[in-house]
Enzyme design. Structure first.
Site, PDB file in Angstrom:
ATOM      1  N   GLU A  61      -2.001  -8.614   3.632  1.00 29.11           N
ATOM      2  CA  GLU A  61      -1.980  -8.995   5.245  1.00 29.11           C
ATOM      3  C   GLU A  61      -3.257  -8.992   5.860  1.00 29.11           C
ATOM      4  O   GLU A  61      -3.505  -9.285   6.837  1.00 29.11           O
ATOM      5  CB  GLU A  61      -1.007  -7.983   5.990  1.00 29.11           C
ATOM      6  N   HIS A 111      -3.810  -4.610   0.149  1.00 32.31           N
ATOM      7  CA  HIS A 111      -3.299  -4.842   1.624  1.00 32.31           C
ATOM      8  C   HIS A 111      -3.506  -6.466   1.688  1.00 32.31           C
ATOM      9  O   HIS A 111      -4.416  -7.000   2.374  1.00 32.31           O
ATOM     10  CB  HIS A 111      -4.160  -4.439   2.646  1.00 32.31           C
ATOM     11  N   CYS A 125       0.803  -1.444  -0.074  1.00 34.36           N
ATOM     12  CA  CYS A 125      -0.077   0.097   0.061  1.00 34.36           C
ATOM     13  C   CYS A 125       0.878   1.392  -0.104  1.00 34.36           C
ATOM     14  O   CYS A 125       1.396   1.515  -1.120  1.00 34.36           O
ATOM     15  CB  CYS A 125      -1.065   0.226   1.161  1.00 34.36           C
TER      16      CYS A 125
END
Ligand code: MN
Length: 249
Positions: free
Chosen positions: A219, A217, A109
């Site tokens: 994660e 993102h 990001c």
């Protein structure tokens, strides 16, 4: 004997600079993929940064505030969000130093934006007001309203790129929480995915073992894990050649 690569992770800083912090899902995903995360102090100076990188096997650039346009030679335009000068300065230096060493860099990001600026590129300071998609592409909302675990738009992946090798898909559904995006691509980087409106969503470096930036993102999504496994593989290889593996047993 068990060995785990040690990964430096950049975090965020509050405006008054009294607190530095990191979302725990970055750390959890690194651990889950077999890496030891170390959050980097944003107070390191130009003497300490190389000494720190001597002890690392990889660098993860996390998400966060907008990048200060001063970092790429522009004045702030209306629509620029909050910036963190101390973090910008640290990340520019750490990226250049890690890049010079051929250390694996995984940029998420804001991280893809930092990576691009550190290597000589520029950003849309305020994507919604500055970016115009080509006529045949309707504009996309890159600040999704759905929960972060859900994808909100699709990206088109270029075959033959590391991102394609990892997922073996020419289209991926990703989440989207970004206010800025890459405008002028840094000279050493190559695009490996774009959103359906044309916005750059992933880049890599053809000359380096692992320099990968993603605008979403991973994660925060269960589908993101293969990226962390690929990063671990690259960091373990770097560690075997140059680095400082954590050794147990
Ligand atoms: Mn997006």
């Amino acid at each position: 004997m068990e060995r785990m690569p040690i990964i430096g992770v950049t975090g965020s800083i509050e405006d008054d600079e009294h607190r530095q912090f990191i979302n725990s899902n970055y750390l959890a995903r690194l651990l889950k993929a077999g890496m030891i995360p170390l959050v980097l102090s944003l107070d390191m100076d130009s003497h300490q940064i190389p000494l720190c990188l001597d002890r690392l096997d990889g660098l993860l650039l996390s998400g966060g505030n907008d990048v200060d346009p001063m970092m790429f030679g522009e004045a702030p335009t209306t629509g620029l969000g909050a910036v963190s000068p101390k973090r910008d300065k640290l990340e520019m230096h750490v990226v250049k130093e890690a890049y010079r060493r051929n250390m694996p860099i995984f940029a998420i990001c804001r991280g893809i934006q930092s990576l691009n600026v550190a290597l000589g590129g520029t950003l849309y300071q305020d994507l919604p007001s500055q970016y115009r998609a080509a006529d045949d592409h309707p504009p996309l909302l890159h600040a999704q309203t759905a929960h972060e675990r859900y994808p909100s738009h699709k990206i088109t992946v270029t075959p033959g790129t590391p991102l394609y090798e990892i997922f073996q898909e020419d289209s991926l559904a990703v989440n989207s929480f970004h206010h800025q995006a890459i405008k002028a691509l840094a000279p050493p980087l190559t695009v490996c995915a774009r959103a359906t409106d044309g916005v750059i969503e992933a880049v890599y470096d053809t000359e380096k073992p692992f320099v990968l930036g993603v605008q979403w993102h991973p994660e925060r999504m269960k589908e993101g894990m293969p990226l962390f496994h690929a990063f671990e593989k690259a960091c373990a290889a770097y560690a075997a050649a140059h680095g400082c593996l954590a050794v147990h047993g």
